[in-house]
Design a protein around this motif. Structure first.
Motif, mmCIF file in Angstrom:
data_model
loop_
_atom_site.group_PDB
_atom_site.id
_atom_site.type_symbol
_atom_site.label_atom_id
_atom_site.label_comp_id
_atom_site.label_asym_id
_atom_site.label_seq_id
_atom_site.Cartn_x
_atom_site.Cartn_y
_atom_site.Cartn_z
ATOM 1 N N UNK A 248 -19.213 -58.518 -3.348
ATOM 2 C CA UNK A 248 -18.976 -57.331 -4.173
ATOM 3 C C UNK A 248 -17.913 -57.616 -5.234
ATOM 4 N N UNK A 249 -16.855 -58.367 -4.867
ATOM 5 C CA UNK A 249 -15.837 -58.744 -5.852
ATOM 6 C C UNK A 249 -16.468 -59.564 -6.986
ATOM 7 N N UNK A 250 -17.228 -60.562 -6.597
ATOM 8 C CA UNK A 250 -17.784 -61.486 -7.576
ATOM 9 C C UNK A 250 -18.795 -60.810 -8.497
ATOM 10 N N UNK A 251 -19.410 -59.741 -8.021
ATOM 11 C CA UNK A 251 -20.413 -59.042 -8.819
ATOM 12 C C UNK A 251 -19.849 -57.794 -9.508
ATOM 13 N N UNK A 252 -18.525 -57.682 -9.579
ATOM 14 C CA UNK A 252 -17.837 -56.630 -10.322
ATOM 15 C C UNK A 252 -18.123 -55.237 -9.780
ATOM 16 N N UNK A 253 -18.301 -55.106 -8.485
ATOM 17 C CA UNK A 253 -18.473 -53.792 -7.894
ATOM 18 C C UNK A 253 -17.107 -53.170 -7.633
ATOM 19 N N UNK A 254 -17.048 -51.847 -7.666
ATOM 20 C CA UNK A 254 -15.782 -51.147 -7.474
ATOM 21 C C UNK A 254 -15.314 -51.248 -6.030
ATOM 22 N N UNK A 255 -13.995 -51.297 -5.853
ATOM 23 C CA UNK A 255 -13.447 -51.348 -4.503
ATOM 24 C C UNK A 255 -12.055 -50.723 -4.491
ATOM 25 N N UNK A 256 -11.655 -50.297 -3.306
ATOM 26 C CA UNK A 256 -10.326 -49.733 -3.090
ATOM 27 C C UNK A 256 -9.538 -50.655 -2.181
ATOM 28 N N UNK A 266 -11.986 -50.029 -10.404
ATOM 29 C CA UNK A 266 -12.990 -48.971 -10.522
ATOM 30 C C UNK A 266 -13.946 -49.167 -11.688
ATOM 31 N N UNK A 267 -13.943 -50.363 -12.264
ATOM 32 C CA UNK A 267 -14.829 -50.648 -13.377
ATOM 33 C C UNK A 267 -14.130 -50.594 -14.723
ATOM 34 N N UNK A 268 -13.146 -49.711 -14.854
ATOM 35 C CA UNK A 268 -12.422 -49.567 -16.119
ATOM 36 C C UNK A 268 -10.959 -49.974 -16.017
ATOM 37 N N UNK A 269 -10.400 -49.871 -14.816
ATOM 38 C CA UNK A 269 -8.986 -50.191 -14.634
ATOM 39 C C UNK A 269 -8.783 -50.927 -13.320
ATOM 40 N N UNK A 270 -7.617 -51.572 -13.226
ATOM 41 C CA UNK A 270 -7.226 -52.247 -11.998
ATOM 42 C C UNK A 270 -5.904 -51.656 -11.552
ATOM 43 N N UNK A 271 -5.751 -51.500 -10.252
ATOM 44 C CA UNK A 271 -4.549 -50.889 -9.686
ATOM 45 C C UNK A 271 -3.892 -51.878 -8.740
ATOM 46 N N UNK A 272 -2.568 -52.049 -8.867
ATOM 47 C CA UNK A 272 -1.823 -53.004 -8.065
ATOM 48 C C UNK A 272 -0.766 -52.269 -7.245
ATOM 49 N N UNK A 273 -0.823 -52.395 -5.933
ATOM 50 C CA UNK A 273 0.254 -51.849 -5.102
ATOM 51 C C UNK A 273 1.460 -52.787 -5.133
ATOM 52 N N UNK A 274 2.648 -52.235 -4.966
ATOM 53 C CA UNK A 274 3.851 -53.066 -4.933
ATOM 54 C C UNK A 274 3.807 -54.003 -3.733
ATOM 55 N N UNK A 275 4.502 -55.127 -3.855
ATOM 56 C CA UNK A 275 4.468 -56.139 -2.802
ATOM 57 C C UNK A 275 5.460 -55.869 -1.680
ATOM 58 N N UNK A 276 6.562 -55.209 -1.988
ATOM 59 C CA UNK A 276 7.604 -54.986 -0.989
ATOM 60 C C UNK A 276 7.121 -54.031 0.093
ATOM 61 N N UNK A 293 -1.060 -49.073 -12.648
ATOM 62 C CA UNK A 293 -2.437 -49.049 -13.143
ATOM 63 C C UNK A 293 -2.516 -49.818 -14.453
ATOM 64 N N UNK A 294 -3.475 -50.708 -14.539
ATOM 65 C CA UNK A 294 -3.697 -51.491 -15.758
ATOM 66 C C UNK A 294 -5.081 -51.157 -16.308
ATOM 67 N N UNK A 295 -5.111 -50.554 -17.488
ATOM 68 C CA UNK A 295 -6.392 -50.286 -18.139
ATOM 69 C C UNK A 295 -6.943 -51.607 -18.677
ATOM 70 N N UNK A 296 -8.174 -51.898 -18.349
ATOM 71 C CA UNK A 296 -8.769 -53.176 -18.723
ATOM 72 C C UNK A 296 -9.349 -53.115 -20.129
ATOM 73 N N UNK A 297 -8.992 -54.089 -20.942
ATOM 74 C CA UNK A 297 -9.556 -54.191 -22.288
ATOM 75 C C UNK A 297 -10.946 -54.818 -22.205
ATOM 76 N N UNK A 303 -13.622 -61.581 -19.502
ATOM 77 C CA UNK A 303 -13.017 -62.790 -18.940
ATOM 78 C C UNK A 303 -12.991 -62.772 -17.422
ATOM 79 N N UNK A 304 -12.756 -61.602 -16.812
ATOM 80 C CA UNK A 304 -12.811 -61.519 -15.353
ATOM 81 C C UNK A 304 -14.216 -61.803 -14.842
ATOM 82 N N UNK A 305 -15.214 -61.306 -15.564
ATOM 83 C CA UNK A 305 -16.601 -61.559 -15.166
ATOM 84 C C UNK A 305 -16.917 -63.049 -15.251
#
Length: 374
Positions: A248-256, A266-276, A293-297, A303-305
Motif C-alpha cells: 500500500x505504501x509503494x502504491x501511494x495508498x492513504x494510511x494513518x 492522505x494523498x495530498x499531505x503528509x503528517x509527522x508525529x514528534x519523535x520524543x 503537517x506538510x502539504x505536498x507539492x 518524486x515520492x512516486x
C-alpha cells in the motif's frame, strides 16, 4: 485504509539500529494509553473507516502483554471497521516468541514479521542480538504450530568483516524453513549507534559495496530460482504472499500512522508525529495531536512516486506520472530518461517505467536522476 502503529520500545540495545528513542519498559503502559487515545483523536483523518491492513511495528511490539494488545485492539475496533480479510502484522524478535506468547498473538494478528537478521551465531553476537541461531529456526516452526501460516523473515546482508559463507548459509536456512515471505536489507549503520561510533574511530570498516552487490545478486538468484517472486527490491514472496501493508505504501495508498515518529499520508499531505516519547505522551494527554503537517507539492508527489514505485516489479505508470505532473512526464524528463535508458538501468515498455535487473542495484540513483522540480 491502512493503519500503522509505531511502538518504540525495545528491551535491548542494538549496535546497528538507532534505538535511542526507545521507551523503557516501565513507561510502556503510558505509551499504550497514548496510542489508544491517538487512535480516537485521529479517527477522522481519512474518510474511509474500513481497515484493510494493520501493522504493529517500530520497536519490539511483541513485548506487548495480552492486556495491552486487548486495549489497543479495543480502541481500533471502537473507531474503525476491521475487514474480515484484513492483514494484521506484528513485528517480533525470535526470543520473544514462546509458545505461550504465540498463542496470545494468534488471537489478535494473522501475520508475523520476524527479525532474524542472520542464522550465523558469531554475527548475531556481533550485532548484540538476544536470540541464537537455534532460537531463530525454532521460532518459525513454533509459529507454524501455533497456527501462523503468513510469516515473513528479515535478513541483513553486506555486513563488514564477514565472508560469503555466512550469507550462503543464511539463504540455505531460509529455503529449509520455506517461509512464504523474505525481506532482505543491506546493512545501514546509523551515526548515533555503537557501530556508527566504531566506524568514526576506524574500528569498523565500512560495508564493501562490491560484496553487498554480490550478496544481493546471490539473494535474488537463489530465491527466484526457488519459487519466490522478487516484487520489491528488498522483498520476496511466494505466489499470493505479498506484504499487503507495505505494498500500500509503494502504491501511494492513504494510511494513518499512530505513535511517536509515525507518518501518515492522505494523498495530498503528509503528517509527522514528534519523535520524543515524553512529549508525545504529554501532548496526547492534553488532547493535542503532536504532529506536523506538510502539504505536498506537485514535485513532492511525483518524486515520492518515483522513489517508491521504481522499487517494485510494477514500476511507475506513465499515465499516473502525467496526471501528477500535469503534463507529459516523458517529454519533461526526456534528457534524463535517455541517460537512464543508455545506462541499461531503466526500461520503458510504453506504459510503465521499470528498473532492469542491473538497475535494481541503483534504484535510488535512478529515481533521483528523474526527480522533477517545481
Amino acid at each position: 485504509m491502512h493503519l500503522y502503529l509505531h511502538i518504540p520500545f525495545c528491551k535491548q540495545a542494538c549496535h546497528y539500529c538507532d534505538f535511542h528513542f526507545s521507551t523503557s519498559l516501565n513507561q510502556k503502559p503510558a505509551l499504550v494509553d497514548a496510542l489508544c487515545a491517538e487512535i480516537r483523536l485521529q479517527k477522522d483523518y481519512l474518510p474511509d473507516k474500513r481497515l484493510e491492513t494493520i501493522y504493529l511495528g517500530g520497536g519490539t511490539p511483541s513485548l506487548l502483554t495480552e492486556t495491552e494488545l486487548a486495549q489497543i485492539f479495543a480502541a481500533i475496533n471502537d473507531n474503525y471497521v476491521v475487514l474480515p480479510t484484513a492483514e494484521i502484522t506484528l513485528e517480533a524478535n525470535p526470543d520473544d516468541l514462546s509458545t505461550e506468547k504465540l498463542q496470545i498473538l494468534r488471537r489478535y494478528v494473522n501475520r508475523l514479521s520476524i527479525g532474524i537478521q542472520t542464522f550465523d551465531e558469531t554475527t548475531l553476537q556481533w550485532m548484540n542480538r538476544a536470540h541464537t541461531a537455534t532460537e531463530a529456526e525454532r521460532c518459525v516452526q513454533s509459529a507454524r504450530e501455533s497456527g501462523f501460516d503468513n510469516i515473513s523473515v528479515d535478513l541483513i546482508y553486506g555486513i563488514p568483516n564477514r565472508d560469503q559463507a555466512y550469507w550462503k548459509n543464511d539463504l540455505e536456512s531460509i529455503l529449509a524453513l520455506d517461509v512464504p515471505h523474505v525481506s532482505a536489507y543491506a546493512l545501514t549503520i546509523e551515526p548515533d549507534t555503537a557501530f556508527g561510533r566504531w566506524q568514526q574511530k576506524g574500528k569498523l570498516p565500512p560495508a564493501d559495496e562490491t560484496i553487498a552487490a554480490e550478496q544481493f545478486e546471490e539473494l535474488t538468484n537463489t530465491l527466484t530460482n526457488s519459487g519466490y517472486e522478487h516484487y520489491e527490491i528488498s522483498n520476496f514472496a511466494k505466489p499470493g504472499q505479498y506484504a499487503l501493508h507495505n505494498t500500500a505504501y509503494w502504491q501511494r495508498k492513504s494510511y494513518l500512522g499512530v505513535g511517536p515518529s509515525a507518518h501518515s499520508y492522505n494523498g495530498d499531505s503528509r503528517q509527522y508525529n514528534i519523535a520524543s516519547n515524553a512529549r508525545y505522551i504529554a501532548d496526547i494527554r492534553q488532547g493535542k495531536l503532536p504532529a506536523t503537517i506538510e502539504e505536498l507539492t506537485v514535485a513532492d508527489q511525483v518524486n515520492e512516486y518515483l522513489l517508491t514505485g521504481l522499487r517494485t516489479k510494477w514500476g511507475c505508470s506513465l499515465a499516473e506520472l502525467n496526471k501528477l505532473l500535469g503534463r507529459n512526464f516523458v517529454d519533461a524528463q526526456a534528457h534524463d530518461l535517455s541517460a537512464m535508458y543508455a545506462s541499461g538501468w531503466l526500461v520503458n515498455d510504453g506504459d510503465r517505467l521499470r528498473l532492469s535487473e542491473a538497475g535494481k542495484l541503483f534504484a535510488d540513483r535512478v529515481a533521483a536522476t528523474l526527480f522533477v522540480e517545481e
